[in-house]
Design an enzyme around this catalytic site. Structure first.
Site, PDB file in Angstrom:
ATOM      1  N   CYS A 193       0.961  -1.144   0.025  1.00 56.75           N
ATOM      2  CA  CYS A 193       0.002   0.164   0.016  1.00 56.75           C
ATOM      3  C   CYS A 193       0.869   1.262   0.013  1.00 56.75           C
ATOM      4  O   CYS A 193       0.387   2.343  -0.269  1.00 56.75           O
ATOM      5  CB  CYS A 193      -0.984  -0.027   1.162  1.00 56.75           C
ATOM      6  SG  CYS A 193      -2.047  -1.200   1.141  1.00 56.75           S
ATOM      7  N   HIS A 253      -3.255   7.257   2.762  1.00 55.71           N
ATOM      8  CA  HIS A 253      -3.670   5.903   2.254  1.00 55.71           C
ATOM      9  C   HIS A 253      -5.231   5.611   2.670  1.00 55.71           C
ATOM     10  O   HIS A 253      -5.380   5.726   3.626  1.00 55.71           O
ATOM     11  CB  HIS A 253      -2.672   4.654   2.617  1.00 55.71           C
ATOM     12  CG  HIS A 253      -3.009   3.432   2.262  1.00 55.71           C
ATOM     13  ND1 HIS A 253      -3.613   3.147   0.965  1.00 55.71           N
ATOM     14  CD2 HIS A 253      -3.187   2.233   2.989  1.00 55.71           C
ATOM     15  CE1 HIS A 253      -4.096   1.778   0.938  1.00 55.71           C
ATOM     16  NE2 HIS A 253      -3.867   1.229   2.193  1.00 55.71           N
ATOM     17  N   ASN A 302     -10.003  -0.366   0.341  1.00 58.04           N
ATOM     18  CA  ASN A 302      -8.522  -0.253   0.080  1.00 58.04           C
ATOM     19  C   ASN A 302      -8.037  -0.679  -1.262  1.00 58.04           C
ATOM     20  O   ASN A 302      -8.127  -1.774  -1.505  1.00 58.04           O
ATOM     21  CB  ASN A 302      -7.943  -0.987   1.240  1.00 58.04           C
ATOM     22  CG  ASN A 302      -6.429  -0.961   1.341  1.00 58.04           C
ATOM     23  OD1 ASN A 302      -5.826  -0.481   0.404  1.00 58.04           O
ATOM     24  ND2 ASN A 302      -5.949  -1.437   2.329  1.00 58.04           N
TER      25      ASN A 302
HETATM   26  C1  LIG Z   1     -10.136  -5.241   9.963  1.00 53.43           C
HETATM   27  C2  LIG Z   1     -10.782  -4.297  11.151  1.00 53.43           C
HETATM   28  C3  LIG Z   1     -11.886  -3.308  10.171  1.00 53.43           C
HETATM   29  C4  LIG Z   1     -11.548  -5.079  11.957  1.00 53.43           C
HETATM   30  O1  LIG Z   1     -12.073  -4.287  13.041  1.00 53.43           O
HETATM   31  P1  LIG Z   1     -11.805  -4.605  14.324  1.00 53.43           P
HETATM   32  O2  LIG Z   1     -12.669  -3.212  15.140  1.00 53.43           O
HETATM   33  O3  LIG Z   1     -10.404  -4.477  14.772  1.00 53.43           O
HETATM   34  O4  LIG Z   1     -12.662  -5.677  14.532  1.00 53.43           O
HETATM   35  P2  LIG Z   1     -12.518  -7.054  15.292  1.00 53.43           P
HETATM   36  O5  LIG Z   1     -10.998  -7.582  14.347  1.00 53.43           O
HETATM   37  O6  LIG Z   1     -11.835  -6.979  16.664  1.00 53.43           O
HETATM   38  O7  LIG Z   1     -13.340  -7.905  15.227  1.00 53.43           O
HETATM   39  C5  LIG Z   1     -14.604  -7.618  16.192  1.00 53.43           C
HETATM   40  C6  LIG Z   1     -15.550  -8.993  15.670  1.00 53.43           C
HETATM   41  O8  LIG Z   1     -16.074  -8.888  14.277  1.00 53.43           O
HETATM   42  C7  LIG Z   1     -16.169  -9.921  13.790  1.00 53.43           C
HETATM   43  N1  LIG Z   1     -15.957  -9.463  12.265  1.00 53.43           N
HETATM   44  C8  LIG Z   1     -14.776  -9.555  11.601  1.00 53.43           C
HETATM   45  N2  LIG Z   1     -14.955  -9.164  10.267  1.00 53.43           N
HETATM   46  C9  LIG Z   1     -16.284  -8.988  10.195  1.00 53.43           C
HETATM   47  C10 LIG Z   1     -17.201  -8.669   9.253  1.00 53.43           C
HETATM   48  N3  LIG Z   1     -16.879  -8.391   7.850  1.00 53.43           N
HETATM   49  N4  LIG Z   1     -18.476  -8.875   9.396  1.00 53.43           N
HETATM   50  C11 LIG Z   1     -18.947  -8.799  10.640  1.00 53.43           C
HETATM   51  N5  LIG Z   1     -18.038  -9.173  11.807  1.00 53.43           N
HETATM   52  C12 LIG Z   1     -16.892  -9.301  11.525  1.00 53.43           C
HETATM   53  C13 LIG Z   1     -14.733 -10.711  14.363  1.00 53.43           C
HETATM   54  O9  LIG Z   1     -15.132 -12.085  14.100  1.00 53.43           O
HETATM   55  C14 LIG Z   1     -14.952 -10.254  15.743  1.00 53.43           C
HETATM   56  O10 LIG Z   1     -15.825 -11.286  16.300  1.00 53.43           O
HETATM   57  P3  LIG Z   1     -15.493 -11.849  17.671  1.00 53.43           P
HETATM   58  O11 LIG Z   1     -15.322 -10.744  18.739  1.00 53.43           O
HETATM   59  O12 LIG Z   1     -16.693 -12.673  18.123  1.00 53.43           O
HETATM   60  O13 LIG Z   1     -14.242 -12.352  17.445  1.00 53.43           O
HETATM   61  C15 LIG Z   1      -9.666  -3.332  11.634  1.00 53.43           C
HETATM   62  O14 LIG Z   1      -8.949  -4.196  12.471  1.00 53.43           O
HETATM   63  C16 LIG Z   1      -8.911  -2.947  10.523  1.00 53.43           C
HETATM   64  O15 LIG Z   1      -9.265  -2.022   9.682  1.00 53.43           O
HETATM   65  N6  LIG Z   1      -7.471  -3.057  10.681  1.00 53.43           N
HETATM   66  C17 LIG Z   1      -6.277  -2.665   9.679  1.00 53.43           C
HETATM   67  C18 LIG Z   1      -6.684  -3.630   8.412  1.00 53.43           C
HETATM   68  C19 LIG Z   1      -5.908  -2.503   7.332  1.00 53.43           C
HETATM   69  O16 LIG Z   1      -6.094  -1.366   6.930  1.00 53.43           O
HETATM   70  N7  LIG Z   1      -5.104  -3.503   6.205  1.00 53.43           N
HETATM   71  C20 LIG Z   1      -4.299  -2.701   5.334  1.00 53.43           C
HETATM   72  C21 LIG Z   1      -3.287  -1.881   5.720  1.00 53.43           C
HETATM   73  S1  LIG Z   1      -2.642  -1.244   4.504  1.00 53.43           S
END
Ligand SMILES: CC(C)(COP(=O)(O)OP(=O)(O)OC[C@H]1O[C@@H](n2cnc3c(N)ncnc32)[C@H](O)[C@@H]1OP(=O)(O)O)[C@@H](O)C(=O)NCCC(=O)NCCS
Length: 330
Positions: A116, A257, A287
């Site tokens: 990215c 980004h 993204n």
């Molecule tokens: C991926 C992301 C959106 C998840 O958000 P979060 O607030 O951290 O959520 P969590 O991973 O804690 O998940 C919370 C719950 O939602 C669930 N969940 C995950 N994806 C889900 C989806 N698409 N829909 C519904 N529930 C979802 C998880 O399983 C978890 O359930 P649990 O508590 O029963 O285990 C976030 O971590 C993120 O944006 N990270 C950075 C990713 C990124 O930008 N990557 C590229 C970098 S260049």
């Protein structure tokens, strides 16, 4: 003799026509528009048509950038393509794009993989090569077909990514005070396993086992990546501003980004800048990795968000874990 500055002469972008909304995606995985939008700011993303390749998207963005710069393919002697989704593992997408665009044979063509952060790495590389005096005009493209490496059964990743392309034409200028002010690149190589594709490289070549295990798809530890992204982008923005004796209030527009609206909001808070100083289109594209910044840059320019004399800060973070920032005066 004073060194000539490197300037962006034109920008272009392209997004595939097919819009995949959160609601439509939630029909195939256990998720919802509400969850995706609240956690990421994303409403929809674009998906390449069947048979539409990374190189096809790059070519449209590049043609738009050349037209904007009032230049033709014959003017280009350097092509750098930032991508993690080239048409083929070998050769470089840049060579395929060179041919489709009709760039001269005497064009240096290569791909650059910084995920990215790829566009900022490629832009910095192009500026350095132009400054050497050995190249005249560069085409820098950020392009991804992430739909081809996303596991559409994995709700923790598939909701985040999309396809698209952005391009800039870079040249040299004698006009004082305009163009690239500086860049700051880096990486946390110890954190490779937070965001990676396990198989398909030389350490684990493709096999029946790797395919059935889904090891050719993106794997991500979202929470850890989130924290690292915020930290790296904050530090990178702070360092580059300090290095050039600038304060955040002097920045006309930040183009971050586009990974997650909450990451962008955290950076705004850290820099003590209002959100209207940040360009945001993650809601429409998700993204798009290396394509994210050049698409946003093109949309920002075309919508009048960047004016002559403005300073723009580009800041990115991605797998590697790489980071990069760039300051540009228009
Ligand atoms: C991926 C992301 C959106 C998840 O958000 P979060 O607030 O951290 O959520 P969590 O991973 O804690 O998940 C919370 C719950 O939602 C669930 N969940 C995950 N994806 C889900 C989806 N698409 N829909 C519904 N529930 C979802 C998880 O399983 C978890 O359930 P649990 O508590 O029963 O285990 C976030 O971590 C993120 O944006 N990270 C950075 C990713 C990124 O930008 N990557 C590229 C970098 S260049």
């Amino acid at each position: 003799m004073s060194q000539r500055s490197t300037v962006i002469l034109g920008t272009g972008s392209y997004a595939p026509a097919r819009v995949l909304s959160n609601a439509e995606l939630a029909q195939t995985i256990d998720s919802s528009d509400e969850w995706i939008h609240t956690r990421s700011g994303i409403r929809e993303r674009r998906i390449a048509a069947p048979g539409e390749m990374t190189s096809d998207m790059a070519v449209v963005a590049a043609k738009n950038a050349l037209e904007d710069a009032k230049l033709t393919a014959a003017d280009i002697d350097l092509l750098i393509v930032a991508t993690i989704t080239p048409d083929l593992p070998m050769p470089a997408a840049a060579c395929i794009i060179q041919h489709k665009l009709g760039l001269p044979t005497a064009t240096a063509c290569f791909d650059l993989n910084a995920a990215c952060s790829g566009f900022i790495y490629a832009f910095d590389t192009a500026c350095a090569m132009l400054s050497s005096g050995r190249y005249r005009k560069a085409l820098v493209i950020g392009v991804e077909k992430l739909s081809s490496i996303v596991d559409w059964q994995d709700r923790t990743t598939c909701v985040l990514f999309g396809d698209g392309a952005g391009a800039v034409v870079v040249g040299l200028s004698d006009q004082p005070g305009v163009g690239l002010i500086g860049t700051k690149l880096g990486a946390y190589g110890e954190s490779v396993d937070l965001l990676y594709i396990p198989a398909g490289g030389s350490s684990r070549p493709a096999s029946g086992t790797s395919v059935s295990a889904g090891d050719h798809f993106i794997k991500m530890k979202g929470k850890e990546v989130f924290k690292m992204a915020v930290r790296a982008m904050e530090e990178s923005a702070r360092d580059i501003l300090e290095q050039h004796g600038l304060t955040a209030t002097q920045i006309g527009l930040v183009i971050p980004h586009q990974a997650n609206l909450r990451i962008i909001e955290a950076i705004a808070q850290y820099l003590e800048l209002p959100m209207d100083r940040f360009f945001v289109n993650v809601d429409r594209y998700g993204n798009t990795s290396a394509a994210s910044i050049p698409i946003a840059l093109d949309e920002a320019r075309r919508s009048g968000r960047i004016r002559a004399g403005d300073i723009t800060l580009l800041v990115a973070f991605g797998a590697g874990l790489t980071y990069g920032s760039a300051l540009i005066r228009w």
